[in-house]
Design a protein around this motif. Sequence first.
Motif, mmCIF file in Angstrom:
data_model
loop_
_atom_site.group_PDB
_atom_site.id
_atom_site.type_symbol
_atom_site.label_atom_id
_atom_site.label_comp_id
_atom_site.label_asym_id
_atom_site.label_seq_id
_atom_site.Cartn_x
_atom_site.Cartn_y
_atom_site.Cartn_z
ATOM 1 N N MET A 214 -21.450 -6.332 14.702
ATOM 2 C CA MET A 214 -21.349 -7.319 13.621
ATOM 3 C C MET A 214 -20.861 -6.670 12.330
ATOM 4 N N TYR A 215 -21.428 -5.499 12.006
ATOM 5 C CA TYR A 215 -21.009 -4.796 10.803
ATOM 6 C C TYR A 215 -19.554 -4.368 10.896
ATOM 7 N N ARG A 216 -19.108 -4.017 12.129
ATOM 8 C CA ARG A 216 -17.708 -3.628 12.307
ATOM 9 C C ARG A 216 -16.780 -4.807 12.035
ATOM 10 N N GLU A 217 -17.163 -6.013 12.479
ATOM 11 C CA GLU A 217 -16.347 -7.198 12.229
ATOM 12 C C GLU A 217 -16.286 -7.525 10.739
ATOM 13 N N ILE A 218 -17.419 -7.351 10.054
ATOM 14 C CA ILE A 218 -17.441 -7.615 8.607
ATOM 15 C C ILE A 218 -16.523 -6.654 7.874
ATOM 16 N N ARG A 219 -16.581 -5.372 8.256
ATOM 17 C CA ARG A 219 -15.703 -4.383 7.623
ATOM 18 C C ARG A 219 -14.237 -4.696 7.895
ATOM 19 N N GLN A 220 -13.954 -5.156 9.139
ATOM 20 C CA GLN A 220 -12.573 -5.476 9.493
ATOM 21 C C GLN A 220 -12.067 -6.634 8.641
ATOM 22 N N CYS A 221 -12.914 -7.647 8.452
ATOM 23 C CA CYS A 221 -12.536 -8.797 7.625
ATOM 24 C C CYS A 221 -12.298 -8.378 6.188
ATOM 25 N N ARG A 222 -13.137 -7.469 5.700
ATOM 26 C CA ARG A 222 -12.968 -6.989 4.324
ATOM 27 C C ARG A 222 -11.657 -6.232 4.169
ATOM 28 N N ARG A 223 -11.315 -5.397 5.176
ATOM 29 C CA ARG A 223 -10.049 -4.656 5.104
ATOM 30 C C ARG A 223 -8.857 -5.593 5.115
ATOM 31 N N VAL A 224 -8.889 -6.617 5.978
ATOM 32 C CA VAL A 224 -7.785 -7.584 6.047
ATOM 33 C C VAL A 224 -7.647 -8.309 4.718
ATOM 34 N N ARG A 225 -8.800 -8.694 4.122
ATOM 35 C CA ARG A 225 -8.777 -9.396 2.843
ATOM 36 C C ARG A 225 -8.204 -8.508 1.740
ATOM 37 N N GLU A 226 -8.635 -7.248 1.714
ATOM 38 C CA GLU A 226 -8.131 -6.336 0.684
ATOM 39 C C GLU A 226 -6.642 -6.059 0.863
ATOM 40 N N THR A 227 -6.202 -5.910 2.116
ATOM 41 C CA THR A 227 -4.775 -5.681 2.376
ATOM 42 C C THR A 227 -3.946 -6.871 1.930
ATOM 43 N N THR A 228 -4.423 -8.076 2.200
ATOM 44 C CA THR A 228 -3.703 -9.294 1.787
ATOM 45 C C THR A 228 -3.584 -9.369 0.277
ATOM 46 N N VAL A 229 -4.682 -9.059 -0.416
ATOM 47 C CA VAL A 229 -4.655 -9.083 -1.887
ATOM 48 C C VAL A 229 -3.663 -8.072 -2.429
ATOM 49 N N VAL A 230 -3.644 -6.873 -1.829
ATOM 50 C CA VAL A 230 -2.704 -5.827 -2.276
ATOM 51 C C VAL A 230 -1.264 -6.291 -2.090
ATOM 52 N N LEU A 231 -0.947 -6.867 -0.937
ATOM 53 C CA LEU A 231 0.424 -7.326 -0.677
ATOM 54 C C LEU A 231 0.836 -8.416 -1.652
ATOM 55 N N ILE A 232 -0.069 -9.363 -1.931
ATOM 56 C CA ILE A 232 0.256 -10.438 -2.872
ATOM 57 C C ILE A 232 0.523 -9.885 -4.259
ATOM 58 N N LEU A 233 -0.322 -8.935 -4.690
ATOM 59 C CA LEU A 233 -0.132 -8.337 -6.013
ATOM 60 C C LEU A 233 1.167 -7.554 -6.102
ATOM 61 N N VAL A 234 1.502 -6.841 -5.021
ATOM 62 C CA VAL A 234 2.763 -6.081 -5.009
ATOM 63 C C VAL A 234 3.959 -7.019 -5.105
ATOM 64 N N ILE A 235 3.909 -8.133 -4.389
ATOM 65 C CA ILE A 235 5.022 -9.103 -4.423
ATOM 66 C C ILE A 235 5.152 -9.707 -5.819
ATOM 67 N N ILE A 236 4.005 -10.096 -6.416
ATOM 68 C CA ILE A 236 4.053 -10.696 -7.758
ATOM 69 C C ILE A 236 4.570 -9.687 -8.783
ATOM 70 N N ALA A 237 4.060 -8.441 -8.696
ATOM 71 C CA ALA A 237 4.502 -7.411 -9.645
ATOM 72 C C ALA A 237 5.992 -7.121 -9.493
ATOM 73 N N GLY B 180 -4.800 -6.627 -11.611
ATOM 74 C CA GLY B 180 -4.842 -6.381 -10.169
ATOM 75 C C GLY B 180 -5.485 -5.061 -9.828
ATOM 76 N N ALA B 181 -5.197 -4.020 -10.625
ATOM 77 C CA ALA B 181 -5.800 -2.702 -10.378
ATOM 78 C C ALA B 181 -7.311 -2.739 -10.583
ATOM 79 N N LEU B 182 -7.762 -3.437 -11.628
ATOM 80 C CA LEU B 182 -9.206 -3.532 -11.882
ATOM 81 C C LEU B 182 -9.907 -4.308 -10.779
ATOM 82 N N THR B 183 -9.253 -5.349 -10.261
ATOM 83 C CA THR B 183 -9.848 -6.138 -9.179
ATOM 84 C C THR B 183 -10.044 -5.295 -7.936
ATOM 85 N N LEU B 184 -9.126 -4.389 -7.672
ATOM 86 C CA LEU B 184 -9.234 -3.551 -6.476
ATOM 87 C C LEU B 184 -10.271 -2.447 -6.647
#
Length: 285
Positions: A1-24, A92-96
């Motif tokens: 269960m903890y592994r799935e939560i970590r995986q979801c967090r990584r996917v969420r963080e990666t998505t946020v990074v990609l969106i910020l890179v595109i906007i920047a 974006g940097a502070l959010t990360l």
Amino acid sequence: MYREIRQCRRVRETTVVLILVIIASALICPASATQPAYSAFPWGDEPLAGDAKAPVPVEVWQIPPLVVVLVLASIILPACLTPLEILTCCGGALTLNFRRIRKKSALDNVCRKEIHRYIIANPGAGFSEIERGVPVNRGTLEYHLAVLHRERLVVAIYRNNRAFYFENAGRFSDEEMDGMARMKNERAQSICRFLSSSPDVSQKEIARWMGVTVSTISWHLQRLLKAQLVTSGREGRMVRYRLTPFAAEILERITLSRGEEEHMVTGGRERITIKQANTVDAPGG
């Protein structure tokens, strides 16, 4: 269960990074357009006749307001674009870099969980009492108590500029929490202990036993009566005091918690264990 939560967090963080890179990238990269070459030809075969007309000057007040606003916007907005890009990138940097602690994950930290358990076992515990019971430094304790209070896992009531903490689970009413907080006063607690072993005594007898003035005992008894921890009854000219069952229960809990605390100290519990666990979720990390 903890592994799935970590995986979801990584996917969420990666998505946020990609969106910020595109906007920047879209904001920073300048827009460019190519202007095609063109030529002007007369409509007919005959050359143009007549004199060329010069542009007619127009006064400022004759220009429509909408045109003025659009011209000013086209001049000012490009100058504001660069600061806006910088603020967007910094945000974006502070959010990360900072992670918001949610209620579901608030007790994942070992040190915070230990503090929460201590408050459950010792309702009405003050800051100094928690500091003695859970071996952490003062700054760390303040941080974790603030997180527990913010996520509504504990509730704090204030008496005489002191905070007393309770589990936020509806176990106690406001009157009960008030009584427990007042019982944390050492002198009031000593009065209650004396009344527990010697009921139906007067203020003079209590003052003689404690070695203080009658006025001091009267001051504490008035507050204990208001908190419904003590009852009074007149016997001739003498007013005698007795402990309520609720106060006796609180006193028993305090006695048990003190016995557990002494057992923890004699058991050789080391401060460094909690400090190592605390590094999992420090205030700045």
